[in-house]
Design a protein around this motif. Structure first.
Motif, PDB file in Angstrom:
ATOM      1  N   LEU A 219       0.823  -1.203   0.000  1.00 52.77           N
ATOM      2  CA  LEU A 219       0.000   0.000   0.000  1.00 52.77           C
ATOM      3  C   LEU A 219       0.863   1.262   0.000  1.00 52.77           C
ATOM      4  O   LEU A 219       0.488   2.277  -0.590  1.00 52.77           O
ATOM      5  N   LEU A 220       2.003   1.197   0.668  1.00 49.53           N
ATOM      6  CA  LEU A 220       2.905   2.356   0.682  1.00 49.53           C
ATOM      7  C   LEU A 220       3.442   2.646  -0.718  1.00 49.53           C
ATOM      8  O   LEU A 220       3.563   3.805  -1.128  1.00 49.53           O
ATOM      9  N   MET A 221       3.736   1.594  -1.483  1.00 52.34           N
ATOM     10  CA  MET A 221       4.186   1.787  -2.862  1.00 52.34           C
ATOM     11  C   MET A 221       3.059   2.365  -3.712  1.00 52.34           C
ATOM     12  O   MET A 221       3.295   3.237  -4.574  1.00 52.34           O
ATOM     13  N   LEU A 222       1.817   1.923  -3.481  1.00 60.35           N
ATOM     14  CA  LEU A 222       0.690   2.490  -4.222  1.00 60.35           C
ATOM     15  C   LEU A 222       0.524   3.970  -3.907  1.00 60.35           C
ATOM     16  O   LEU A 222       0.191   4.771  -4.791  1.00 60.35           O
ATOM     17  N   LEU A 223       0.770   4.345  -2.650  1.00 60.94           N
ATOM     18  CA  LEU A 223       0.724   5.753  -2.262  1.00 60.94           C
ATOM     19  C   LEU A 223       1.761   6.545  -3.060  1.00 60.94           C
ATOM     20  O   LEU A 223       1.461   7.630  -3.598  1.00 60.94           O
ATOM     21  N   GLU A 224       2.969   6.034  -3.171  1.00 59.41           N
ATOM     22  CA  GLU A 224       4.023   6.733  -3.914  1.00 59.41           C
ATOM     23  C   GLU A 224       3.664   6.837  -5.401  1.00 59.41           C
ATOM     24  O   GLU A 224       3.914   7.865  -6.041  1.00 59.41           O
ATOM     25  N   MET A 225       3.075   5.772  -5.963  1.00 57.03           N
ATOM     26  CA  MET A 225       2.658   5.816  -7.369  1.00 57.03           C
ATOM     27  C   MET A 225       1.602   6.895  -7.591  1.00 57.03           C
ATOM     28  O   MET A 225       1.644   7.630  -8.588  1.00 57.03           O
ATOM     29  N   ALA A 226       0.644   6.992  -6.651  1.00 61.94           N
ATOM     30  CA  ALA A 226      -0.408   8.008  -6.774  1.00 61.94           C
ATOM     31  C   ALA A 226       0.193   9.411  -6.707  1.00 61.94           C
ATOM     32  O   ALA A 226      -0.222  10.315  -7.447  1.00 61.94           O
ATOM     33  N   GLU A 227       1.195   9.588  -5.828  1.00 61.58           N
ATOM     34  CA  GLU A 227       1.824  10.903  -5.708  1.00 61.58           C
ATOM     35  C   GLU A 227       2.628  11.278  -6.949  1.00 61.58           C
ATOM     36  O   GLU A 227       2.848  12.464  -7.215  1.00 61.58           O
ATOM     37  N   GLN A 228       3.037  10.272  -7.706  1.00 60.48           N
ATOM     38  CA  GLN A 228       3.744  10.530  -8.958  1.00 60.48           C
ATOM     39  C   GLN A 228       2.767  10.799 -10.109  1.00 60.48           C
ATOM     40  O   GLN A 228       3.194  11.096 -11.231  1.00 60.48           O
ATOM     41  N   GLY A 229       1.469  10.693  -9.814  1.00 56.01           N
ATOM     42  CA  GLY A 229       0.468  10.977 -10.832  1.00 56.01           C
ATOM     43  C   GLY A 229       0.188   9.824 -11.773  1.00 56.01           C
ATOM     44  O   GLY A 229      -0.342  10.029 -12.878  1.00 56.01           O
ATOM     45  N   PHE A 230       0.483   8.593 -11.344  1.00 54.84           N
ATOM     46  CA  PHE A 230       0.313   7.452 -12.234  1.00 54.84           C
ATOM     47  C   PHE A 230      -1.122   6.917 -12.270  1.00 54.84           C
ATOM     48  O   PHE A 230      -1.431   6.037 -13.071  1.00 54.84           O
ATOM     49  N   GLY A 231      -1.996   7.391 -11.394  1.00 51.15           N
ATOM     50  CA  GLY A 231      -3.374   6.924 -11.401  1.00 51.15           C
ATOM     51  C   GLY A 231      -4.036   7.138 -10.054  1.00 51.15           C
ATOM     52  O   GLY A 231      -3.519   7.851  -9.192  1.00 51.15           O
ATOM     53  N   TRP A 232      -5.215   6.511  -9.877  1.00 41.92           N
ATOM     54  CA  TRP A 232      -5.953   6.623  -8.625  1.00 41.92           C
ATOM     55  C   TRP A 232      -5.873   5.314  -7.857  1.00 41.92           C
ATOM     56  O   TRP A 232      -5.674   4.246  -8.437  1.00 41.92           O
ATOM     57  N   GLY A 233      -6.029   5.428  -6.552  1.00 44.61           N
ATOM     58  CA  GLY A 233      -5.955   4.226  -5.733  1.00 44.61           C
ATOM     59  C   GLY A 233      -6.817   4.317  -4.493  1.00 44.61           C
ATOM     60  O   GLY A 233      -7.184   5.406  -4.045  1.00 44.61           O
ATOM     61  N   ILE A 234      -7.156   3.151  -3.961  1.00 45.46           N
ATOM     62  CA  ILE A 234      -7.893   3.044  -2.698  1.00 45.46           C
ATOM     63  C   ILE A 234      -6.856   2.863  -1.595  1.00 45.46           C
ATOM     64  O   ILE A 234      -6.152   1.847  -1.559  1.00 45.46           O
ATOM     65  N   LEU A 235      -6.749   3.854  -0.719  1.00 48.03           N
ATOM     66  CA  LEU A 235      -5.674   3.884   0.264  1.00 48.03           C
ATOM     67  C   LEU A 235      -6.208   4.167   1.662  1.00 48.03           C
ATOM     68  O   LEU A 235      -7.252   4.819   1.814  1.00 48.03           O
ATOM     69  N   PRO A 236      -5.495   3.700   2.691  1.00 52.88           N
ATOM     70  CA  PRO A 236      -5.885   4.036   4.061  1.00 52.88           C
ATOM     71  C   PRO A 236      -5.712   5.537   4.304  1.00 52.88           C
ATOM     72  O   PRO A 236      -4.678   6.107   3.958  1.00 52.88           O
ATOM     73  N   ARG A 237      -6.709   6.149   4.904  1.00 52.27           N
ATOM     74  CA  ARG A 237      -6.622   7.581   5.179  1.00 52.27           C
ATOM     75  C   ARG A 237      -5.406   7.921   6.032  1.00 52.27           C
ATOM     76  O   ARG A 237      -4.708   8.901   5.791  1.00 52.27           O
ATOM     77  N   TRP A 238      -5.142   7.113   7.053  1.00 52.86           N
ATOM     78  CA  TRP A 238      -4.051   7.420   7.964  1.00 52.86           C
ATOM     79  C   TRP A 238      -2.707   7.409   7.233  1.00 52.86           C
ATOM     80  O   TRP A 238      -1.825   8.217   7.505  1.00 52.86           O
ATOM     81  N   LEU A 239      -2.579   6.484   6.260  1.00 53.32           N
ATOM     82  CA  LEU A 239      -1.323   6.351   5.533  1.00 53.32           C
ATOM     83  C   LEU A 239      -1.066   7.602   4.695  1.00 53.32           C
ATOM     84  O   LEU A 239       0.059   8.120   4.645  1.00 53.32           O
ATOM     85  N   VAL A 240      -2.117   8.109   4.042  1.00 51.90           N
ATOM     86  CA  VAL A 240      -1.992   9.306   3.224  1.00 51.90           C
ATOM     87  C   VAL A 240      -1.671  10.518   4.094  1.00 51.90           C
ATOM     88  O   VAL A 240      -0.818  11.335   3.765  1.00 51.90           O
ATOM     89  N   GLU A 241      -2.358  10.609   5.248  1.00 53.95           N
ATOM     90  CA  GLU A 241      -2.154  11.767   6.120  1.00 53.95           C
ATOM     91  C   GLU A 241      -0.776  11.768   6.757  1.00 53.95           C
ATOM     92  O   GLU A 241      -0.157  12.817   6.929  1.00 53.95           O
ATOM     93  N   GLN A 242      -0.268  10.584   7.122  1.00 55.48           N
ATOM     94  CA  GLN A 242       1.003  10.525   7.840  1.00 55.48           C
ATOM     95  C   GLN A 242       2.213  10.472   6.916  1.00 55.48           C
ATOM     96  O   GLN A 242       3.259  11.059   7.217  1.00 55.48           O
ATOM     97  N   PHE A 243       2.086   9.798   5.778  1.00 57.60           N
ATOM     98  CA  PHE A 243       3.251   9.601   4.913  1.00 57.60           C
ATOM     99  C   PHE A 243       3.124  10.293   3.559  1.00 57.60           C
ATOM    100  O   PHE A 243       4.061  10.274   2.774  1.00 57.60           O
ATOM    101  N   GLY A 244       1.964  10.887   3.289  1.00 56.88           N
ATOM    102  CA  GLY A 244       1.815  11.634   2.047  1.00 56.88           C
ATOM    103  C   GLY A 244       2.495  12.986   2.135  1.00 56.88           C
ATOM    104  O   GLY A 244       2.978  13.402   3.198  1.00 56.88           O
ATOM    105  N   HIS A 245       2.545  13.674   1.008  1.00 56.48           N
ATOM    106  CA  HIS A 245       3.219  14.971   0.940  1.00 56.48           C
ATOM    107  C   HIS A 245       2.251  16.047   0.436  1.00 56.48           C
ATOM    108  O   HIS A 245       2.650  16.954  -0.298  1.00 56.48           O
ATOM    109  N   ASN A 246       0.994  15.903   0.831  1.00 54.14           N
ATOM    110  CA  ASN A 246      -0.053  16.865   0.441  1.00 54.14           C
ATOM    111  C   ASN A 246      -0.183  16.980  -1.074  1.00 54.14           C
ATOM    112  O   ASN A 246      -0.474  18.053  -1.609  1.00 54.14           O
ATOM    113  N   LEU A 247       0.027  15.877  -1.771  1.00 54.13           N
ATOM    114  CA  LEU A 247      -0.064  15.867  -3.228  1.00 54.13           C
ATOM    115  C   LEU A 247      -1.342  15.205  -3.728  1.00 54.13           C
ATOM    116  O   LEU A 247      -1.647  15.281  -4.926  1.00 54.13           O
ATOM    117  N   LEU A 248      -2.074  14.540  -2.829  1.00 56.95           N
ATOM    118  CA  LEU A 248      -3.241  13.770  -3.243  1.00 56.95           C
ATOM    119  C   LEU A 248      -4.532  14.443  -2.826  1.00 56.95           C
ATOM    120  O   LEU A 248      -4.586  15.161  -1.815  1.00 56.95           O
TER     121      LEU A 248
END
Length: 287
Positions: A219-248
């Motif tokens: 799931l962490l790799m899917l988060l990184e792919m989404a941040e690179q703009g490669f597509g959409w994904g179903i992700l845990p909210r906590w994972l996006v909030e804690q490890f995302g970079h405000n790109l999604l």
């Protein structure tokens, strides 16, 4: 009357797998041994459990009635094993814990801190895996305790217990994508865009939606792919909030976000020792 544990186990495995040969493979025994064990159980009970006229054995009406009682006996046996482990206090020298990225780290960080104080000399390993991969690691003995998304069914040699709270999942896409500015998005529209889909090692054929797919077992790799703009994904909210970079951007799709239930699992064939049971108890106690 005392019933052979081997006969009860052979009966349950035959029900789960759908055939005596599959049950034999699962139990790592010959088909004749499994067939004999089930025949002995039928003789002890004085009833016929399976209709053997068809290509695959099918439970008789009597077998259907007996099934929940056998399941209860085996569950009681598992609970007795758990109690004996606690009472004996035998501490295993090594514990491997496999964790899904679905579950927020704050749910287990405090437990691990207390674990390090309670069992300072034990060798501890933490793995990351999802869904079928977690079950496979437990069944193979590679891991002793696992946390994962609730599965539709578990193998007979795996025991599961529900954890609280669950995990909130939502649909995300890069903030610069045209969908990010929409007030609502239909799922059919998403299927025209590449989906970033979770696929496990154990089940690499898992199908996503109707559109193009990129996949990963992480799931962490899917988060990184989404941040690179490669597509959409179903992700845990906590994972996006804690490890995302405000790109999604969390997309407003009907029915989302969703609360996903989470289980802790372990093998009932080779149950965890005192340290593993300690972690299981603390996980189940969380609210």
């Amino acid at each position: 009357m005392l019933y052979s544990p081997e006969s009860l186990e052979a009966f349950l495995q035959a029900v789960e797998t759908g055939s005596f040969s599959a049950a034999a493979r699962k139990l790592k025994k010959s088909q004749s041994t499994v067939s004999a064990a089930i025949a002995n159980l039928e003789a002890d009970l004085g009833i016929v459990l399976f209709d053997r006229q068809s290509r695959q054995p099918k439970l008789t009406a009597q077998g259907q009635r007996v099934l929940p009682y056998v399941q209860s006996i085996m569950s009681a046996s598992e609970r007795l094993d758990e109690v004996s482990v606690r009472l004996a206090g035998n501490i295993e020298p090594r514990l491997s814990f496999v964790l899904s990225d679905l579950w927020q780290t704050t749910h287990h960080e405090s437990i691990l801190k207390r674990f390090s104080e309670q069992f300072p000399d034990i060798e501890f390993e933490c793995l990351i895996a999802e869904d079928e991969d977690v079950v496979d690691l437990i069944q193979s003995g590679r891991a002793h305790v696992g946390v994962l998304r609730v599965q539709e069914r578990y193998p007979l040699d795996v025991t599961a217990s529900r954890l609280q709270p669950g995990a909130q999942m939502s649909i995300y896409i890069h903030q610069q994508h045209e969908f990010a500015a929409r007030q609502s998005v239909e799922m059919d529209e998403l299927h025209t865009v590449r989906q970033l889909c979770l696929k496990t090692y154990k089940d690499p054929t898992r199908h996503a939606g109707g559109g193009p797919v990129w996949s990963s077992p992480s799931l962490l790799m899917l988060l990184e792919m989404a941040e690179q703009g490669f597509g959409w994904g179903i992700l845990p909210r906590w994972l996006v909030e804690q490890f995302g970079h405000n790109l999604l951007k969390e997309l407003p799709v009907a029915g989302w976000p969703q609360l996903i239930d989470v289980d802790v699992i372990w093998s009932n064939k080779v149950p965890p020792g005192a340290a593993g049971r300690w972690i299981i108890d603390r996980l189940r106690a969380q609210r």
